[in-house]
Structure formats: structure tokens, C-alpha cells
Design an enzyme around this catalytic site. Structure first.
Site, PDB file in Angstrom:
ATOM      1  N   ARG B  54       0.811  -1.212   0.000  1.00 51.85           N
ATOM      2  CA  ARG B  54       0.000   0.000   0.000  1.00 51.85           C
ATOM      3  C   ARG B  54       0.852   1.273   0.000  1.00 51.85           C
ATOM      4  NH1 ARG B  54      -4.904  -1.227   1.540  1.00 51.85           N
ATOM      5  NH2 ARG B  54      -3.932  -2.998   2.570  1.00 51.85           N
ATOM      6  N   THR B  55       1.811   1.328   0.909  1.00 54.29           N
ATOM      7  CA  THR B  55       2.640   2.527   1.012  1.00 54.29           C
ATOM      8  C   THR B  55       3.456   2.719  -0.262  1.00 54.29           C
ATOM      9  OG1 THR B  55       2.804   2.129   3.382  1.00 54.29           O
ATOM     10  CG2 THR B  55       4.357   3.686   2.446  1.00 54.29           C
ATOM     11  N   LYS B  82      22.370  -7.570   0.576  1.00 53.37           N
ATOM     12  CA  LYS B  82      22.737  -8.109   1.890  1.00 53.37           C
ATOM     13  C   LYS B  82      24.249  -8.085   2.035  1.00 53.37           C
ATOM     14  CE  LYS B  82      18.930 -10.001   3.975  1.00 53.37           C
ATOM     15  NZ  LYS B  82      18.110 -10.916   3.164  1.00 53.37           N
ATOM     16  N   ARG B 103      11.566   2.174   3.656  1.00 60.10           N
ATOM     17  CA  ARG B 103      10.839   1.270   4.534  1.00 60.10           C
ATOM     18  C   ARG B 103      11.851   0.230   4.977  1.00 60.10           C
ATOM     19  NH1 ARG B 103       5.227   0.640   5.969  1.00 60.10           N
ATOM     20  NH2 ARG B 103       5.016  -1.419   6.839  1.00 60.10           N
ATOM     21  N   HIS B 131       5.730   5.963  11.190  1.00 62.49           N
ATOM     22  CA  HIS B 131       5.151   5.955   9.866  1.00 62.49           C
ATOM     23  C   HIS B 131       4.441   7.290   9.727  1.00 62.49           C
ATOM     24  CE1 HIS B 131       3.800   4.484   6.183  1.00 62.49           C
ATOM     25  NE2 HIS B 131       2.966   3.536   6.545  1.00 62.49           N
TER      26      HIS B 131
END
Ligand code: ATP
Ligand code: MG
Ligand code: ZN
Lengths: 158, 300
Positions: B54-55, B82, B103, B131
Site C-alpha cells: 500500500r505505502t 545483503k 521502509r 510511519h
């Protein structure tokens, strides 16, 4: 020669040169030793007095730490301020108190306490030091994850 | 004027900053569907080290509505990185884009990124942490669909771990809201946050307050918080919002939810005049368009 005034209230041997950390919140002498990195293998002459009667401190008790031939650095003083906000740091030269400073709580402390939140970025492998805002003498807030430490600050000292 | 370079936590924003953003979002409204090309040739990097469809979609949409483009790194691709620190990734990506939405699973990641980045960092959620764009779109929804000043609001659900509720309560307090915190035993908001609220009431039962509020903000109660599954079921059932709970509420009560919902709001409630959660999700677009335009100087 030991000045009379000092002699009267001395509970441990007097020192020629060094530091006396006075008015430590009772119960925190060992935390002060930890901050100063004084362990069983330390060579310095250190004396510790605990639960000494005091008019100035809560519950009428204080701890005192005396270290010979050592003057504290600012980072150590900042840490002591956190756990013993009423402490006075006396510098002794030739048996006399030549300087007396009360500790000051810094607004921000970097790399002094570890964040209790294991998922905090300051506890990761990223190149970053822990950083806390000092809200008051018993409440710290992590600048990264905003976790609050409001009890047993000494347990989180790095 | 808005002087902040990054948007990491609501705590960094003053009431003036928040009002500035909400006013800007209002001016963006006509373009939320039609678009306006104020960020042409600008690139927004979407660094999502943890999935949040969604974000990510709404930032992507907002940037494209402004005529800009996006680079995105999904959580699978991020595994390629990584071994590389986030700090290094930020130093590389700042050369590729004009702003970064981050995020990340670690709390405080966006704060650290903002300390090292030369381009604006927008926190798109850090673990269980902040957030801020969610809070801003919540405030915008309240302002548009109800009113911000002297608001009576109830926050319902897991208020202990749910940081959405923490940051919303913090922000609403700037607007002098009367806040009722409705949570099951053991999941009430932490004391250090409650202590900063000027007008607050703690209750366990939504029936005690629901007739006296303008906004009911529902959040999820997570199963993982309960060692005993039957206890979870009992609590979840008693916190489920149904038509029965809505009897005799204020005429203009609005119901909000950050979504996704599981079963904390019964589907019948969607049909009532009170439901606003889908509209709330849509408002994420003008609010994020406003933030992007502000941070990248694309004035309208
Ligand atoms: N030469 C010394 N050796 C060891 N301890 C000393 C010496 N001189 C002073 N002290 C200790 O250092 C502390 C401060 O000494 P000072 O003479 O300033 O006491 P004070 O007048 O009680 O000060 P305060 O107002 O800070 O309590 C006291 O605890 C004292 O016992
Ligand atoms: Mg004295
Ligand atoms: Zn932290």
C-alpha cells in the site's frame, strides 16, 4: 599535614592528589566504579564509602568514591551525571580541594547507554552510535527508535 | 514555510509544519486524479527492505501524478544488497535520485539515513516504529471529513504496541483533541505517552465513549500479543465493530482504520454513512503528493 576540617569527616585515608566523587546517590558507588572502568585488576588506589549519612541527599544517605592520581574526563562526568545527578566532583591537589564541580546532565548522550530495543538500528551492524535525549535525570529517549528508558539506567551503560 | 529537510517522525514537526502540509495537500486535491507536472525529470527512490504494498503503491502513484518517475527496490531485490550496510546503500542511491522513501525492518533506520543523506529521506515505516505519512493522512482525513479543532476522538484496539495510535495521539494533542483510549487490559497505551496528552480518558469498553465522539479510529488487535488463543478470541470479539455498537452514535461520527483490516470492522459497517476508511486510504495520494512537492521544491 591534613587540614583539620577534612580530617574530622574522613572515613577513609586522605589522598594527596586525585579526585573525590561526593554526593553520589546512595547505592550507585559500584556503578560509578563501572563508569570509571575500575575493576579488580586496576592498579590505582581507590576507596569507596557507601551509605554515609548526608543532609543533602534523598533518604539522608550518600556514597563517595575517592581515586588517587586521577582526574576525570568529560565523558566520564557525563555518565556519572546520569546515575548520580547530585554528585560533586572534587579535584584534590596536595591534600586540598582545588576545584569542585557539580555534574551537569547533558541534553544528548552519544555512545553512553545501549538501547534496550534489540530491533533498534543502533543495535545493528550499521555504522552508528547509540544516541539518547536526556528528558530528565531518570528518563532517556532513544533518538533512533524513541524507546524510553525510565528505570535502571545504570544497567544499560555501555 | 516548511524548513525541514526530511520527514522521519511526527515528533520533528510543529503544529505549523503539520498545518502547512495539510493545506498543501488540500491544494493538491484537484490534481490527485488529474495530475500536475511539477516534478518533471525528478526521480524518487522507493527503498523497501520489507514489503508494504500500500505505502509503496501510493508513493509511486503520487510521484507519477506529479510528473516525476520512480526507482524501486523491492524486498527480494534488497537481498542482493545483503552484506552492504544501509548506510552505504543510502550513499549510493543519493546519487541516483532526488529523494528517498525508506521502509526498513529496523526501528530508527530512517533517522540514521537522514543523518547521512544529502537528499530528503521520507520514512515509509521502520519496523514497529514510525510511519509519519500515515499520521499525516489520518490528520488530513479528520480535517476533511470532520474537524481538527476541539475534536472528540476514540482510539480503539491495541494501543500498547500499535505505534500508529501513538503517533496519532501525539499529533492530535497538538490540536487540543479530547482523546479516549479504548483498549483491552494489558494493551493500553504506554504511560509515558498518556502522560503527554492534555485531555485523555482511558476506558476498556467502547460503549462508554462511542456516543460522545466525532471520530472512532479502529486499529488491529494482533493475535501474537496473546499467549492464550481463547483469550485472543474473546477480546477480538468484544472489540469487533458491528452495526449494534453504532446505535445512537453522533449523526456525523466518522469511522477510520489504517487498513488492512481483518475482522475488527464488520463488512456491514462499510455501507453506513460513518465509514471513511477507503476515503482515508485515497487521501494518502494528495498528502504524499504534497510532501513530495514540498521536499523537492515543486511548488504548485
Ligand atoms: N585530601 C583529601 N583526601 C580525601 N578526601 C578528601 C580530601 N579533601 C577533601 N576530601 C573529601 O572531599 C569532599 C569535599 O571536601 P570539602 O572539604 O569541599 O567538603 P564540604 O565542605 O563538605 O563540601 P560540599 O559542600 O561539597 O559537601 C568531602 O567528602 C571530603 O571528605
Ligand atoms: Mg559535605
Ligand atoms: Zn533505540
Amino acid at each position: 599535614m591534613i587540614p583539620k576540617k577534612v580530617k574530622e569527616e574522613l572515613r577513609v585515608r586522605s589522598i594527596r592528589n586525585g579526585s573525590v566523587i561526593d554526593h553520589i546517590t546512595a547505592g550507585n558507588a559500584l556503578n560509578v566504579l563501572k563508569i570509571l572502568d575500575i575493576t579488580g585488576t586496576t592498579k590505582a588506589i581507590v576507596s569507596v564509602a557507601m551509605n554515609v549519612p548526608s543532609k543533602r541527599l534523598p533518604f539522608g544517605r550518600k556514597d563517595i568514591v575517592k581515586i588517587e592520581d586521577r582526574e576525570l574526563i568529560p565523558a566520564e562526568v557525563d555518565k556519572i551525571a546520569l546515575i548520580a545527578p547530585q554528585a560533586t566532583i572534587n579535584i584534590i591537589r596536595d591534600y586540598e580541594v582545588v576545584q569542585k564541580n557539580s555534574v551537569v546532565l547533558p541534553n544528548v548522550i552519544t555512545h553512553v547507554v545501549r538501547c534496550p530495543n534489540l530491533n533498534c538500528i543502533s543495535n545493528s551492524t550499521e555504522p552508528v552510535y547509540s544516541k539518547f535525549s536526556v528528558l530528565n535525570s531518570f528518563m532517556l529517549r532513544c533518538n533512533y527508535c524513541e524507546t524510553i528508558i525510565d528505570s535502571d539506567i545504570a544497567a544499560y551503560l555501555i | 514555510m516548511f524548513k525541514k529537510k526530511h520527514v522521519v517522525s511526527m515528533r520533528d514537526l510543529t503544529r505549523d509544519d503539520v498545518e502547512f502540509i495539510l493545506d498543501y495537500a488540500e491544494r493538491m486535491m484537484p490534481y490527485a486524479k488529474a495530475g500536475v507536472r511539477v516534478l518533471e525529470n525528478r526521480i524518487l527512490a522507493l527503498l523497501f527492505f520489507e514489503p508494504s504494498t500500500r505505502t509503496q503503491l501510493s508513493f509511486d502513484s503520487a510521484m507519477k501524478r506529479l510528473g516525476g518517475s520512480t526507482l524501486s527496490l523491492t524486498s527480494e531485490e534488497s537481498s542482493v544488497l545483503k552484506g552492504e550496510t544501509l548506510a552505504d546503500t543510502i550513499k549510493v542511491v543519493e546519487g541516483y535520485a532526488d529523494a528517498i522513501v525508506l521502509r526498513h525492518p529496523k526501528e530508527g533506520a530512517a533517522r540514521m539515513a537522514s543523518e547521512i543523506s544529502r537528499i530528503p529521506i521520507i520514512n515509509g515505516g521502520d519496523g514497529a516504529g514510525h510511519h509519519p505519512t500515515q499520521t499525516l493522512l489520518d490528520l488530513y482525513t479528520i480535517k476533511k471529513e470532520s474537524h481538527l479543532d476541539n475534536l472528540d476522538i476514540a482510539l480503539l484496539g491495541d494501543l500498547k504496541y500499535g505505534r500508529t495510535a501513538h503517533s496519532l495521539a501525539y499529533a492530535l494533542n497538538m490540536f487540543n483533541a479530547n482523546i479516549a483510549l479504548v483498549a483491552p487490559e494489558g494493551l493500553q497505551m504506554p504511560k509515558h505517552i498518556v502522560d503527554t496528552l492534555n485531555s485523555v480518558r482511558l476506558v476498556e469498553d467502547v460503549d462508554e465513549v462511542i456516543r460522545d465522539v466525532d471520530v472512532l479510529y479502529v486499529t488491529r488487535i494482533q493475535k501474537e500479543r496473546f499467549p492464550d488463543p481463547t483469550e485472543y478470541l474473546r477480546v477480538a470479539k468484544s472489540y469487533r465493530l458491528t452495526l449494534r455498537v453504532l446505535e445512537r452514535v453522533r449523526e456525523n461520527l466518522i469511522i477510520m482504520h489504517p487498513l488492512p483490516r481483518v475482522d475488527e470492522i464488520a463488512p456491514e459497517v462499510d455501507q453506513t454513512k460513518h465509514a471513511r476508511y477507503f476515503k482515508q486510504a485515497f487521501y494518502g495520494i494528495p498528502v504524499r503528493m504534497a510532501l513530495l512537492a514540498i521536499l523537492m521544491n515543486g511548488s504548485i
